[in-house]
Motif scaffolding. Structure first.
Motif, PDB file in Angstrom:
ATOM      1  N   TRP A 200      53.186  40.362  52.151  1.00 18.63           N
ATOM      2  CA  TRP A 200      51.786  40.736  51.923  1.00 18.63           C
ATOM      3  C   TRP A 200      51.672  42.174  51.433  1.00 18.63           C
ATOM      4  CZ3 TRP A 200      49.191  36.580  51.485  1.00 18.63           C
ATOM      5  CH2 TRP A 200      49.492  35.461  52.272  1.00 18.63           C
ATOM      6  N   LEU A 201      52.529  43.054  51.920  1.00 18.91           N
ATOM      7  CA  LEU A 201      52.520  44.442  51.454  1.00 18.91           C
ATOM      8  C   LEU A 201      52.928  44.526  49.985  1.00 18.91           C
ATOM      9  CD1 LEU A 201      54.112  46.208  54.560  1.00 18.91           C
ATOM     10  CD2 LEU A 201      51.723  46.320  53.816  1.00 18.91           C
ATOM     11  N   MET A 202      53.934  43.736  49.592  1.00 17.77           N
ATOM     12  CA  MET A 202      54.337  43.688  48.187  1.00 17.77           C
ATOM     13  C   MET A 202      53.171  43.215  47.320  1.00 17.77           C
ATOM     14  SD  MET A 202      57.559  44.619  47.862  1.00 17.77           S
ATOM     15  CE  MET A 202      57.504  45.783  49.227  1.00 17.77           C
ATOM     16  N   LEU A 203      52.488  42.189  47.797  1.00 17.49           N
ATOM     17  CA  LEU A 203      51.368  41.627  47.039  1.00 17.49           C
ATOM     18  C   LEU A 203      50.227  42.636  46.907  1.00 17.49           C
ATOM     19  CD1 LEU A 203      50.899  38.911  45.661  1.00 17.49           C
ATOM     20  CD2 LEU A 203      49.702  38.139  47.722  1.00 17.49           C
ATOM     21  N   ILE A 204      49.983  43.394  47.963  1.00 20.69           N
ATOM     22  CA  ILE A 204      48.928  44.416  47.930  1.00 20.69           C
ATOM     23  C   ILE A 204      49.246  45.482  46.883  1.00 20.69           C
ATOM     24  CG2 ILE A 204      47.946  46.360  49.226  1.00 20.69           C
ATOM     25  CD1 ILE A 204      48.015  44.548  51.708  1.00 20.69           C
ATOM     26  N   VAL A 205      50.493  45.948  46.862  1.00 21.09           N
ATOM     27  CA  VAL A 205      50.870  46.994  45.901  1.00 21.09           C
ATOM     28  C   VAL A 205      50.784  46.471  44.476  1.00 21.09           C
ATOM     29  CG1 VAL A 205      52.717  48.529  45.138  1.00 21.09           C
ATOM     30  CG2 VAL A 205      52.331  48.169  47.582  1.00 21.09           C
ATOM     31  N   ILE A 206      51.231  45.239  44.254  1.00 22.90           N
ATOM     32  CA  ILE A 206      51.141  44.639  42.920  1.00 22.90           C
ATOM     33  C   ILE A 206      49.685  44.556  42.476  1.00 22.90           C
ATOM     34  CG2 ILE A 206      51.469  42.519  41.594  1.00 22.90           C
ATOM     35  CD1 ILE A 206      54.058  43.948  42.039  1.00 22.90           C
ATOM     36  N   ALA A 207      48.804  44.117  43.388  1.00 19.94           N
ATOM     37  CA  ALA A 207      47.385  43.987  43.055  1.00 19.94           C
ATOM     38  C   ALA A 207      46.742  45.348  42.811  1.00 19.94           C
ATOM     39  CB  ALA A 207      46.657  43.246  44.168  1.00 19.94           C
ATOM     40  N   LEU A 208      47.103  46.347  43.604  1.00 22.25           N
ATOM     41  CA  LEU A 208      46.575  47.701  43.398  1.00 22.25           C
ATOM     42  C   LEU A 208      47.000  48.248  42.037  1.00 22.25           C
ATOM     43  CD1 LEU A 208      47.052  49.397  46.897  1.00 22.25           C
ATOM     44  CD2 LEU A 208      44.876  49.054  45.689  1.00 22.25           C
ATOM     45  N   THR A 209      48.255  47.991  41.681  1.00 22.15           N
ATOM     46  CA  THR A 209      48.753  48.428  40.376  1.00 22.15           C
ATOM     47  C   THR A 209      47.993  47.738  39.253  1.00 22.15           C
ATOM     48  OG1 THR A 209      50.977  48.778  41.293  1.00 22.15           O
ATOM     49  CG2 THR A 209      50.789  48.566  38.895  1.00 22.15           C
ATOM     50  N   SER A 210      47.819  46.431  39.390  1.00 26.29           N
ATOM     51  CA  SER A 210      47.074  45.667  38.386  1.00 26.29           C
ATOM     52  C   SER A 210      45.634  46.160  38.275  1.00 26.29           C
ATOM     53  CB  SER A 210      47.100  44.178  38.762  1.00 26.29           C
ATOM     54  OG  SER A 210      46.326  43.417  37.868  1.00 26.29           O
ATOM     55  N   PHE A 211      45.023  46.442  39.416  1.00 28.73           N
ATOM     56  CA  PHE A 211      43.641  46.948  39.431  1.00 28.73           C
ATOM     57  C   PHE A 211      43.551  48.275  38.682  1.00 28.73           C
ATOM     58  CE2 PHE A 211      40.095  49.353  41.128  1.00 28.73           C
ATOM     59  CZ  PHE A 211      39.076  48.403  41.203  1.00 28.73           C
ATOM     60  N   SER A 212      44.488  49.180  38.941  1.00 24.41           N
ATOM     61  CA  SER A 212      44.476  50.502  38.307  1.00 24.41           C
ATOM     62  C   SER A 212      44.708  50.400  36.803  1.00 24.41           C
ATOM     63  CB  SER A 212      45.546  51.392  38.947  1.00 24.41           C
ATOM     64  OG  SER A 212      45.319  51.536  40.334  1.00 24.41           O
ATOM     65  N   ILE A 213      45.691  49.595  36.408  1.00 20.76           N
ATOM     66  CA  ILE A 213      45.997  49.443  34.985  1.00 20.76           C
ATOM     67  C   ILE A 213      44.832  48.771  34.253  1.00 20.76           C
ATOM     68  CG2 ILE A 213      47.523  48.251  33.344  1.00 20.76           C
ATOM     69  CD1 ILE A 213      49.823  48.737  35.272  1.00 20.76           C
ATOM     70  N   GLY A 214      44.046  47.999  34.985  1.00 27.34           N
ATOM     71  CA  GLY A 214      42.907  47.309  34.379  1.00 27.34           C
ATOM     72  C   GLY A 214      41.942  48.250  33.674  1.00 27.34           C
ATOM     73  N   PHE A 215      41.841  49.485  34.132  1.00 30.43           N
ATOM     74  CA  PHE A 215      40.941  50.449  33.491  1.00 30.43           C
ATOM     75  C   PHE A 215      41.443  50.870  32.108  1.00 30.43           C
ATOM     76  CE2 PHE A 215      39.950  51.185  38.045  1.00 30.43           C
ATOM     77  CZ  PHE A 215      38.583  50.950  37.994  1.00 30.43           C
ATOM     78  N   LEU A 216      42.710  50.595  31.812  1.00 34.48           N
ATOM     79  CA  LEU A 216      43.303  51.012  30.545  1.00 34.48           C
ATOM     80  C   LEU A 216      43.492  49.864  29.569  1.00 34.48           C
ATOM     81  CD1 LEU A 216      46.124  53.350  31.954  1.00 34.48           C
ATOM     82  CD2 LEU A 216      43.789  53.983  31.294  1.00 34.48           C
ATOM     83  N   ARG A 217      43.207  48.653  30.001  1.00 31.39           N
ATOM     84  CA  ARG A 217      43.447  47.488  29.157  1.00 31.39           C
ATOM     85  C   ARG A 217      42.388  47.332  28.070  1.00 31.39           C
ATOM     86  NH1 ARG A 217      45.463  42.430  32.797  1.00 31.39           N
ATOM     87  NH2 ARG A 217      44.832  41.374  30.852  1.00 31.39           N
ATOM     88  N   GLY A 218      42.819  46.744  26.939  1.00 23.00           N
ATOM     89  CA  GLY A 218      41.914  46.582  25.814  1.00 23.00           C
ATOM     90  C   GLY A 218      41.588  45.144  25.474  1.00 23.00           C
ATOM     91  N   ASP A 219      42.217  44.176  26.149  1.00 23.87           N
ATOM     92  CA  ASP A 219      41.949  42.775  25.837  1.00 23.87           C
ATOM     93  C   ASP A 219      40.582  42.355  26.361  1.00 23.87           C
ATOM     94  OD1 ASP A 219      43.314  43.334  28.264  1.00 23.87           O
ATOM     95  OD2 ASP A 219      43.666  41.212  28.603  1.00 23.87           O
ATOM     96  N   THR A 220      39.956  41.451  25.641  1.00 25.45           N
ATOM     97  CA  THR A 220      38.613  40.996  25.979  1.00 25.45           C
ATOM     98  C   THR A 220      38.627  40.117  27.217  1.00 25.45           C
ATOM     99  OG1 THR A 220      38.032  41.006  23.636  1.00 25.45           O
ATOM    100  CG2 THR A 220      36.586  39.778  25.111  1.00 25.45           C
ATOM    101  N   THR A 221      37.642  40.308  28.079  1.00 26.33           N
ATOM    102  CA  THR A 221      37.550  39.502  29.292  1.00 26.33           C
ATOM    103  C   THR A 221      36.135  39.572  29.831  1.00 26.33           C
ATOM    104  OG1 THR A 221      38.582  39.073  31.456  1.00 26.33           O
ATOM    105  CG2 THR A 221      38.158  41.383  30.874  1.00 26.33           C
ATOM    106  N   TRP A 222      35.868  38.861  30.905  1.00 26.91           N
ATOM    107  CA  TRP A 222      34.568  38.935  31.555  1.00 26.91           C
ATOM    108  C   TRP A 222      34.446  40.263  32.301  1.00 26.91           C
ATOM    109  CZ3 TRP A 222      34.895  33.511  34.323  1.00 26.91           C
ATOM    110  CH2 TRP A 222      34.877  32.506  33.345  1.00 26.91           C
ATOM    111  N   ILE A 223      33.268  40.861  32.253  1.00 30.16           N
ATOM    112  CA  ILE A 223      33.001  42.102  32.970  1.00 30.16           C
ATOM    113  C   ILE A 223      31.950  41.827  34.043  1.00 30.16           C
ATOM    114  CG2 ILE A 223      32.203  44.490  32.800  1.00 30.16           C
ATOM    115  CD1 ILE A 223      34.880  43.990  31.423  1.00 30.16           C
ATOM    116  N   VAL A 224      32.259  42.191  35.271  1.00 29.07           N
ATOM    117  CA  VAL A 224      31.341  42.009  36.398  1.00 29.07           C
ATOM    118  C   VAL A 224      31.213  43.347  37.124  1.00 29.07           C
ATOM    119  CG1 VAL A 224      30.873  40.759  38.552  1.00 29.07           C
ATOM    120  CG2 VAL A 224      32.068  39.603  36.664  1.00 29.07           C
ATOM    121  N   ALA A 225      29.980  43.884  37.168  1.00 31.07           N
ATOM    122  CA  ALA A 225      29.741  45.171  37.835  1.00 31.07           C
ATOM    123  C   ALA A 225      30.681  46.255  37.300  1.00 31.07           C
ATOM    124  CB  ALA A 225      29.899  45.025  39.341  1.00 31.07           C
TER     125      ALA A 225
END
Length: 256
Positions: A200-225
Motif C-alpha cells: 500500500w505504501l508503494m501504491l501511495i507513492v506511485i499515485a502521489l508521483t502520478s498526481f504531481s506529474i499530472g500538472f505537467l501533462r499535455g494530453d487531452t482529458t476530462w477536467i474536474v475542479a
C-alpha cells in the motif's frame, strides 16, 4: 529519443509491447517462485484472472477518457499492443478487487500475495513510463523555451500524434521516480521491513508521483475542479490505500 520498435525475428514489434510482456512474464515468474510448490497453480489462476480483468476494464476507461483521440481512430480501440493505453488507476483497482475475490475462491492468502508483489509495483511503474515514452502517451505540455526551466524538467519529445517539440519531460520524471522507488522497495524487501503495509505504501507513492506529474501533462482529458481525471483517480487510490493501512493497523491492535 526512444526507439518505438524492436526487431525480433525480422519482425517490427512495438517496443512498448515487448517491454510490457517481458515485465508481465517476469512478474508472474517472481510470484510463482515465491509461492509454495503446492499452491502455484492456484496462485497463477489468481494472477492471470486479476491481470485480464484489470487490462479489460483499464482499457475501457482509457478509451472513454480519451475518446477525442479514439473517436477518429476507432480501429485502434482494440489494438492495445499497437498504441498502448490503460488508465493505470482503474487497472490497479480492478485487478485488486478481482484478485481478492479470486484469492478467496482459490484459497490463496491475499495478504501474502500483496506482500509478494509489493516489490513489483515500482518495477511495473518504471516499465509503464518507459513504454509511454516509446509511443508518446502521457506526454508533457509544450514549453516555449527550455532555457526557462531546469534542464531535468524539459526535453524534446513527441506526443501521441508523433509531433516532436520542447515539452515537460513527464515520462522521464516518471521513470526516474519509479527507479528510486524500486531501489527503496528492494531495500525494504531485503531487510523485511513494513511487510504488511509495503504494498500500500508503494501504491501511495506511485499515485502521489502520478498526481504531481499530472500538472505537467499535455494530453487531452476530462477536467474536474481544475484537476485532470487521472489526478482525481490518483487521489482515490491514495485514500483507498490509506484506509487499507488503517484497517490493517486496527486489526493488529485487536489481535494483540
Amino acid at each position: 529519443m526512444f526507439e518505438p520498435f524492436a526487431i525480433i525475428f525480422n519482425q517490427r514489434i512495438p517496443t512498448m509491447t515487448v517491454a510490457l510482456i517481458l515485465t508481465t512474464l517476469f512478474s508472474l515468474a517472481w510470484v510463482l517462485w515465491q509461492s509454495p510448490s503446492h499452491q502455484r497453480g492456484r496462485v497463477l489462476d489468481v494472477c492471470l484472472g486479476a491481470i485480464v480483468v484489470g487490462v479489460v476494464i483499464g482499457r475501457l476507461a482509457h478509451v472513454t477518457i480519451h475518446w477525442e483521440f479514439f473517436s477518429e481512430r476507432t480501429q485502434l480501440i482494440g489494438r492495445l499492443s499497437q498504441e498502448g493505453g490503460l488508465t493505470w488507476q482503474v487497472f490497479a483497482m480492478s485487478a485488486l478487487i478481482a484478485g481478492s475475490l479470486l484469492a478467496h475462491w482459490r484459497d490463496v492468502s491475499f495478504a501474502w500475495l500483496l506482500k509478494t508483489i509489493a516489490i513489483l509495483v515500482p518495477l511495473i511503474a518504471l516499465v509503464s513510463w518507459y513504454a509511454c515514452a516509446t509511443v508518446g502517451c502521457a506526454y508533457g505540455e509544450p514549453v516555449q523555451r527550455m532555457a526557462d526551466y531546469p534542464a531535468w524538467l524539459t526535453w524534446i519529445a513527441p506526443d501521441i500524434y508523433r509531433l516532436e517539440m520542447p515539452r515537460f519531460a513527464t515520462q522521464a520524471l516518471g521513470m526516474t521516480s519509479s527507479l528510486v522507488l524500486l531501489i527503496v522497495a528492494l531495500i525494504l524487501h531485503l531487510i523485511n521491513w513494513l511487510e504488511k503495509t509495503r504494498f500500500w505504501l508503494m501504491l501511495i507513492v506511485i499515485a502521489l508521483t502520478s498526481f504531481s506529474i499530472g500538472f505537467l501533462r499535455g494530453d487531452t482529458t476530462w477536467i474536474v475542479a481544475d484537476l485532470r481525471i487521472g489526478q482525481i483517480l490518483d487521489a482515490i487510490i491514495i485514500l483507498f490505500s490509506l484506509i487499507a493501512i488503517v484497517v490493517h493497523s486496527l486489526a493488529q491492535k485487536t489481535a494483540s
